[in-house]
Enzyme design. Structure first.
Site, PDB file in Angstrom:
ATOM      1  CB  SER A 268      -0.917   0.011   1.236  1.00  0.00           C
ATOM      2  OG  SER A 268      -0.160   0.297   2.407  1.00  0.00           O
TER       3      SER A 268
ATOM      4  CB  SER B  20      -0.998   5.821   7.263  1.00  0.00           C
ATOM      5  OG  SER B  20      -0.475   4.841   8.118  1.00  0.00           O
TER       6      SER B  20
ATOM      7  CE  LYS C 286       0.574   1.275   8.849  1.00  0.00           C
ATOM      8  NZ  LYS C 286       0.002   1.835   7.605  1.00  0.00           N
TER       9      LYS C 286
ATOM     10  CB  SER D  72       0.312   3.247   4.679  1.00  0.00           C
ATOM     11  OG  SER D  72       1.217   2.188   4.886  1.00  0.00           O
TER      12      SER D  72
END
Length: 311
Positions: free
Chosen positions: A108, A268, A165, A110
């Site tokens: 993705s 995100s 992350k 994010s």
């Protein structure tokens, strides 16, 4: 654990294959090979006796026939040859993935602009301690995650999913995010504006900044159209340590947990929505890009320059 979870857990599949091929390999070395040798020795003794008898009668036999017979009698059955022979390779891959380095693909946007969709990254599995495979239990303590690290972890709401992350808060930190600006333990994070970033997947521009997270410099994106508040229901373990308002939120990170955010701040799903990441969920520290999938599938060779460390 249902079938879909098992099929989605490559480490578990690799572990099962390691055990199965290992059992066959050990059985062949310590049982089947000895049985084949006993059968071969008996057959060769009979062959030698017959050869001596014929030799005594004046007939001479080719010695190569004996070696061919021995090779045929000692040859592994096909099912052992094709399963047991894979054991050393599978064992090596399993150990490398479990204790040293594991590859992941970024699915993705994010983590834009740090990581693009399709980036193939490597994760250091031992930086934050040695963990047992499958159950992910830490057995040897080495280092703790630091603010600014890009970390892969098991998604707290679905342990079959791996998320990536950036570590924003470590245990004891007070994280405040107001008007899309961070404050950590009362110290405001500084920002340097950069030229707008073009998201090639969405074909949209976003505000682009260099964020100085208390000494760790990295780039982030902001969408001016997105609200400053965090929408949704904020129910998760230790949610009482967080407060939300129209300008943003404030959270105190509990012991043994970490607060994670994506670099693409307004695109995100991270700790703002589903809470803290417990230490037992940690997979490892992401440290480098070894390829981008689009280079392989779409021949986008310009993305080859992304190969290397992003820390």
């Amino acid at each position: 654990m249902n079938l879909q979870s098992i099929l989605g857990n490559f480490a578990l599949i690799l572990f099962i294959l390691t055990i199965l091929t290992g059992v066959i390999w050990f059985l062949d070395v310590f049982v089947f090979a000895k049985q084949r040798k006993l059968v071969a020795d008996a057959a060769l003794a009979e062959y030698d006796a017959r050869r001596e008898k014929l030799s005594a009668e004046g007939l001479k036999l080719e010695t190569s026939n004996r070696e061919e017979l021995k090779a045929n009698l000692m040859r592994q059955p096909a099912w052992i040859e094709y399963t047991g022979s894979f054991f050393p390779v599978i064992l090596l891959v399993f150990c490398l993935r479990s204790f040293l380095y594991e590859p992941f693909k970024i699915p993705s946007s994010s983590m834009l602009p740090t990581l693009l969709v399709g980036d193939l990254i490597l994760v250091n599995k031992f930086t934050y301690g040695i963990r047992l495979p499958i159950i992910n239990k830490k057995v040897i303590e080495i280092n703790q995650p630091q603010r600014g690290d890009v970390m892969v972890f098991k998604y707290p709401k679905d342990m079959t999913l791996d998320y990536i992350k950036r570590v924003i808060g470590v245990p004891g930190d007070k994280i405040v995010y107001k008007d899309k600006r961070l404050t950590v333990n009362g110290q405001e994070v500084s920002y340097k504006e950069l030229p707008d970033f073009l998201d090639e997947e969405r074909l949209t521009y976003a505000k682009h900044y260099e964020e100085n997270l208390l000494g760790v410099h990295h780039e982030i994106l902001n969408d001016e159209r997105a609200p400053t508040y965090v929408p949704g229901v904020h129910e998760f373990p230790h949610s009482e340590l967080c407060t939300y308002d129209l300008d943003g939120f404030a959270c105190t990170v509990p012991a043994g947990n970490y607060f994670m955010m994506g670099d693409n701040r307004d695109n995100s799903a991270d700790s703002r929505y589903w809470g803290f990441v417990p230490d037992e969920n940690i997979v490892g520290k992401a440290f480098g890009i070894w390829m981008n999938q689009n280079v392989i599938t779409n021949l986008e060779f310009k993305k080859l320059k992304r190969i290397g460390s992003f820390q």
